[in-house]
Design a protein around this motif. Sequence first.
Motif, PDB file in Angstrom:
ATOM      1  N   SER A   7       0.853  -1.187   0.000  1.00 59.66           N
ATOM      2  CA  SER A   7       0.000   0.000   0.000  1.00 59.66           C
ATOM      3  C   SER A   7       0.889   1.237   0.000  1.00 59.66           C
ATOM      4  CB  SER A   7      -0.916   0.026   1.229  1.00 59.66           C
ATOM      5  OG  SER A   7      -1.846  -1.043   1.206  1.00 59.66           O
ATOM      6  N   GLY A   8       0.485   2.244  -0.753  1.00 61.02           N
ATOM      7  CA  GLY A   8       1.262   3.480  -0.793  1.00 61.02           C
ATOM      8  C   GLY A   8       1.177   4.143  -2.147  1.00 61.02           C
ATOM      9  N   THR A   9       1.626   5.395  -2.189  1.00 58.82           N
ATOM     10  CA  THR A   9       1.666   6.171  -3.428  1.00 58.82           C
ATOM     11  C   THR A   9       3.119   6.492  -3.745  1.00 58.82           C
ATOM     12  OG1 THR A   9      -0.512   7.149  -3.009  1.00 58.82           O
ATOM     13  CG2 THR A   9       0.915   8.280  -4.576  1.00 58.82           C
ATOM     14  N   PHE A  10       3.527   6.187  -4.980  1.00 52.79           N
ATOM     15  CA  PHE A  10       4.930   6.340  -5.369  1.00 52.79           C
ATOM     16  C   PHE A  10       5.002   7.086  -6.702  1.00 52.79           C
ATOM     17  CE2 PHE A  10       4.200   2.372  -3.133  1.00 52.79           C
ATOM     18  CZ  PHE A  10       5.116   2.423  -2.088  1.00 52.79           C
ATOM     19  N   GLU A  11       6.104   7.809  -6.913  1.00 52.14           N
ATOM     20  CA  GLU A  11       6.310   8.527  -8.163  1.00 52.14           C
ATOM     21  C   GLU A  11       7.045   7.635  -9.159  1.00 52.14           C
ATOM     22  OE1 GLU A  11       8.159  12.287  -7.663  1.00 52.14           O
ATOM     23  OE2 GLU A  11       6.614  13.060  -6.308  1.00 52.14           O
ATOM     24  N   VAL A  12       6.544   7.578 -10.384  1.00 52.24           N
ATOM     25  CA  VAL A  12       7.160   6.717 -11.399  1.00 52.24           C
ATOM     26  C   VAL A  12       8.485   7.285 -11.892  1.00 52.24           C
ATOM     27  CG1 VAL A  12       4.915   5.857 -12.143  1.00 52.24           C
ATOM     28  CG2 VAL A  12       5.929   7.821 -13.315  1.00 52.24           C
ATOM     29  N   SER A  13       8.755   8.549 -11.574  1.00 46.77           N
ATOM     30  CA  SER A  13       9.996   9.170 -12.049  1.00 46.77           C
ATOM     31  C   SER A  13      11.230   8.608 -11.352  1.00 46.77           C
ATOM     32  CB  SER A  13       9.930  10.686 -11.849  1.00 46.77           C
ATOM     33  OG  SER A  13       9.740  11.004 -10.471  1.00 46.77           O
ATOM     34  N   ASP A  14      11.047   7.904 -10.224  1.00 45.15           N
ATOM     35  CA  ASP A  14      12.191   7.347  -9.489  1.00 45.15           C
ATOM     36  C   ASP A  14      11.889   5.893  -9.113  1.00 45.15           C
ATOM     37  OD1 ASP A  14      14.534   6.988  -8.147  1.00 45.15           O
ATOM     38  OD2 ASP A  14      14.220   8.592  -6.679  1.00 45.15           O
ATOM     39  N   PRO A  15      11.832   4.996 -10.107  1.00 44.17           N
ATOM     40  CA  PRO A  15      11.412   3.616  -9.831  1.00 44.17           C
ATOM     41  C   PRO A  15      12.368   2.846  -8.937  1.00 44.17           C
ATOM     42  CG  PRO A  15      12.238   3.815 -12.078  1.00 44.17           C
ATOM     43  CD  PRO A  15      12.127   5.203 -11.541  1.00 44.17           C
ATOM     44  N   ASP A  16      13.667   3.145  -8.995  1.00 39.74           N
ATOM     45  CA  ASP A  16      14.624   2.421  -8.151  1.00 39.74           C
ATOM     46  C   ASP A  16      14.373   2.693  -6.674  1.00 39.74           C
ATOM     47  OD1 ASP A  16      16.046   1.156 -10.248  1.00 39.74           O
ATOM     48  OD2 ASP A  16      17.115   3.025 -10.651  1.00 39.74           O
ATOM     49  N   ASN A  17      14.107   3.955  -6.331  1.00 33.76           N
ATOM     50  CA  ASN A  17      13.799   4.279  -4.946  1.00 33.76           C
ATOM     51  C   ASN A  17      12.442   3.716  -4.522  1.00 33.76           C
ATOM     52  OD1 ASN A  17      16.109   5.571  -4.034  1.00 33.76           O
ATOM     53  ND2 ASN A  17      15.442   7.595  -4.735  1.00 33.76           N
ATOM     54  N   THR A  18      11.515   3.613  -5.487  1.00 40.45           N
ATOM     55  CA  THR A  18      10.228   2.991  -5.189  1.00 40.45           C
ATOM     56  C   THR A  18      10.425   1.532  -4.798  1.00 40.45           C
ATOM     57  OG1 THR A  18       8.966   4.473  -6.624  1.00 40.45           O
ATOM     58  CG2 THR A  18       7.988   2.327  -6.152  1.00 40.45           C
ATOM     59  N   LEU A  19      11.282   0.846  -5.546  1.00 38.70           N
ATOM     60  CA  LEU A  19      11.570  -0.557  -5.226  1.00 38.70           C
ATOM     61  C   LEU A  19      12.200  -0.670  -3.833  1.00 38.70           C
ATOM     62  CD1 LEU A  19      11.598  -3.500  -6.201  1.00 38.70           C
ATOM     63  CD2 LEU A  19      13.878  -3.072  -7.143  1.00 38.70           C
ATOM     64  N   LYS A  20      13.132   0.223  -3.523  1.00 35.69           N
ATOM     65  CA  LYS A  20      13.774   0.194  -2.202  1.00 35.69           C
ATOM     66  C   LYS A  20      12.751   0.449  -1.098  1.00 35.69           C
ATOM     67  CE  LYS A  20      18.337   1.770  -3.761  1.00 35.69           C
ATOM     68  NZ  LYS A  20      19.027   0.486  -3.465  1.00 35.69           N
ATOM     69  N   ALA A  21      11.830   1.395  -1.349  1.00 34.67           N
ATOM     70  CA  ALA A  21      10.824   1.720  -0.340  1.00 34.67           C
ATOM     71  C   ALA A  21       9.901   0.540  -0.078  1.00 34.67           C
ATOM     72  CB  ALA A  21      10.012   2.938  -0.799  1.00 34.67           C
ATOM     73  N   ILE A  22       9.516  -0.163  -1.146  1.00 31.86           N
ATOM     74  CA  ILE A  22       8.658  -1.340  -0.988  1.00 31.86           C
ATOM     75  C   ILE A  22       9.396  -2.431  -0.219  1.00 31.86           C
ATOM     76  CG2 ILE A  22       7.539  -3.227  -2.250  1.00 31.86           C
ATOM     77  CD1 ILE A  22       6.817  -1.196  -4.418  1.00 31.86           C
ATOM     78  N   ALA A  23      10.660  -2.657  -0.574  1.00 31.49           N
ATOM     79  CA  ALA A  23      11.456  -3.690   0.111  1.00 31.49           C
ATOM     80  C   ALA A  23      11.597  -3.365   1.596  1.00 31.49           C
ATOM     81  CB  ALA A  23      12.825  -3.809  -0.553  1.00 31.49           C
ATOM     82  N   THR A  24      11.820  -2.095   1.901  1.00 30.54           N
ATOM     83  CA  THR A  24      11.969  -1.697   3.305  1.00 30.54           C
ATOM     84  C   THR A  24      10.655  -1.866   4.065  1.00 30.54           C
ATOM     85  OG1 THR A  24      13.700  -0.100   2.739  1.00 30.54           O
ATOM     86  CG2 THR A  24      12.558   0.213   4.843  1.00 30.54           C
ATOM     87  N   ALA A  25       9.540  -1.438   3.447  1.00 33.26           N
ATOM     88  CA  ALA A  25       8.242  -1.510   4.119  1.00 33.26           C
ATOM     89  C   ALA A  25       7.833  -2.950   4.410  1.00 33.26           C
ATOM     90  CB  ALA A  25       7.186  -0.824   3.267  1.00 33.26           C
TER      91      ALA A  25
END
Length: 340
Positions: free
Chosen positions: A302-320
């Motif tokens: 669950s969450g809202t992420f910006e597609v402009s930075d997909p690598d950080n999105t992946l890291k955020a999901i892994a951390t969560a």
Amino acid sequence: MKTNPKQAVSEDSLDQACAWVARLRSDSISSSDRRQFSQWIAQEENQQAFAEITELWGDLGALSHLPVDTLFPESIPAQQNRPTEEKSPKQWALPQWLMGGGLAACGAIVALWVGYQGTGDKFNPQLYATERGQVQTINLPDGSEVKLNSNSELRVIYNRNERRTELVRGEAFFEVARQTSRPFTVAAGSANIRVLGTEFNVELNPKSTKVSVTEGTVSVSEADSAPGLQPESVQLVKNEKVSVSDRGLSPIGQTSVEEATDWTRGLLVFEKTPLKDALNELNRYLSVPAAASPKVENRLVSGTFEVSDPDNTLKAIATALDLHEDHSDSNLTILSPAHN
């Protein structure tokens, strides 16, 4: 002597008149064409626009087989039946709008219609593709618009009876111009989609196709079915969605305009989305795709992420989700349970 000057005709009406002249010159006039033309020509401004265009085409010798007099005798503009001595062709003045580029626009419409006649009722297929991180807006000849998501591919084939497209990969949002006589279809993986004019999103994933409707009505059916069985189909209306896979159609679910079109605003929004599905969407933007191990693929994101930075999105999901990113394979990132 007082005169009554003609009412100014809009360029939109003149463009429509050009299109009608082109359609009426075709070899095949359907009953639907007749009804649409009768409704259109009933408006005074459209009558004047049609008169101007037919006068021009008469000057150009292009009306030799326009069947308006036999198909729609009540709709013939009076100017077409004027005495021949009224004006010679050389004395006729071109309408003012043509001096500003209208003639080129009219010629483009005519060329488009003649293209149908000279190519076996088909246009050559048009292929549109986007790279990772690129979003493209496509304006189709009928006035429809398609937004093509990152790492996506769309094939377009129009003919006289159908507007046919195929989403080869990726995701697209369709705003379809309404044409009751020429349906708009989308083939996407296991799904066939058919509309007359509406707005909807199509997301093609490795194992399924998701269709979400934001306006109007959309018919969704299986592309294939078991031998002897008719493909299953459903009708979706605004804020409804369905997934189609080789197992058939899912139950109809609820959605929203925001959920269906979040990617068009540069966002990825997940609400209790299985990790494997979230990664399918994120992979459209990642330079190195990611996958979840079987142990964690059904964990909810669950969450809202910006597609402009997909690598950080992946890291955020892994951390969560307390996951480990395995980069040992340079062509694939694996998410697995974190080591304690």
